[in-house]
Design an enzyme around this catalytic site. Sequence first.
Site, mmCIF file in Angstrom:
data_model
loop_
_atom_site.group_PDB
_atom_site.id
_atom_site.type_symbol
_atom_site.label_atom_id
_atom_site.label_comp_id
_atom_site.label_asym_id
_atom_site.label_seq_id
_atom_site.Cartn_x
_atom_site.Cartn_y
_atom_site.Cartn_z
ATOM 1 N N ASP A 266 0.608 -1.103 0.048
ATOM 2 C CA ASP A 266 0.240 -0.090 0.462
ATOM 3 C C ASP A 266 1.096 1.190 -0.210
ATOM 4 O O ASP A 266 0.936 2.058 1.456
ATOM 5 C CB ASP A 266 -0.876 -0.297 1.484
ATOM 6 C CG ASP A 266 -2.050 1.513 1.645
ATOM 7 O OD1 ASP A 266 -2.049 1.837 0.019
ATOM 8 O OD2 ASP A 266 -2.106 1.751 2.228
ATOM 9 N N GLU B 123 -1.533 -1.749 -4.228
ATOM 10 C CA GLU B 123 -1.981 -1.217 -4.869
ATOM 11 C C GLU B 123 -2.135 0.441 -5.934
ATOM 12 O O GLU B 123 -1.200 0.905 -5.665
ATOM 13 C CB GLU B 123 -3.034 -0.403 -3.279
ATOM 14 C CG GLU B 123 -4.641 -0.065 -3.671
ATOM 15 C CD GLU B 123 -5.200 0.117 -2.173
ATOM 16 O OE1 GLU B 123 -6.221 -0.549 -2.130
ATOM 17 O OE2 GLU B 123 -5.060 1.638 -1.682
ATOM 18 N N ASP C 149 -2.060 0.760 6.787
ATOM 19 C CA ASP C 149 -1.358 0.920 5.464
ATOM 20 C C ASP C 149 -1.004 -0.313 5.287
ATOM 21 O O ASP C 149 -1.391 -1.348 4.739
ATOM 22 C CB ASP C 149 -0.978 1.861 5.824
ATOM 23 C CG ASP C 149 -1.234 3.120 6.085
ATOM 24 O OD1 ASP C 149 -0.757 3.319 5.232
ATOM 25 O OD2 ASP C 149 -1.025 3.519 6.873
#
Length: 162
Positions: free
Chosen positions: A7, A64, A137
């Site tokens: 992420d 992501e 996260d």
Amino acid sequence: MFVLGIDPGLTTTGYGLVAPGPQAVIAGVVRTSPKTPVAHRLLELYRDLTALVAEHHPTVVAIEQVFSNRNLQTVANVGRASGVAMLVAAQAGLQVHEYTPSSVKRAVAGYGNAPKEQVQKMVAQRLGLADLPRPADAADALAVALCHLQGAALLERVEAAR
């Protein structure tokens, strides 16, 4: 297949390594100080992610995707961090797969607009964790890895057909 989920973010980059089963191997964050020049923060992120890959030997990286946001500075910094993660993966000879935030939420929670807390709960449930993964996260990175694991078999068939 060991999937390293990322992420990306310049201040905080989440990471999570998931093995088939699925089973969480490790999760955490790389933090850089906003007081440090951007180039040095990117170097710090590069070094930390390189060490993570060297230590844990993932077989694939799932990231992501950068999504459109009203704050262009945030989008630029997330893009920079994402690029560093892709570079680390490429240098290690690993394939990189990108997933939109809504596709990750849909794969993990069954709903593309699921709130963060619901995603965290589903990640914990699917990985058999006693507590919600934190920080958010790291939970998001685990969710990205789970998303890839879930779709990996289909992806392999599609790539083989090409």
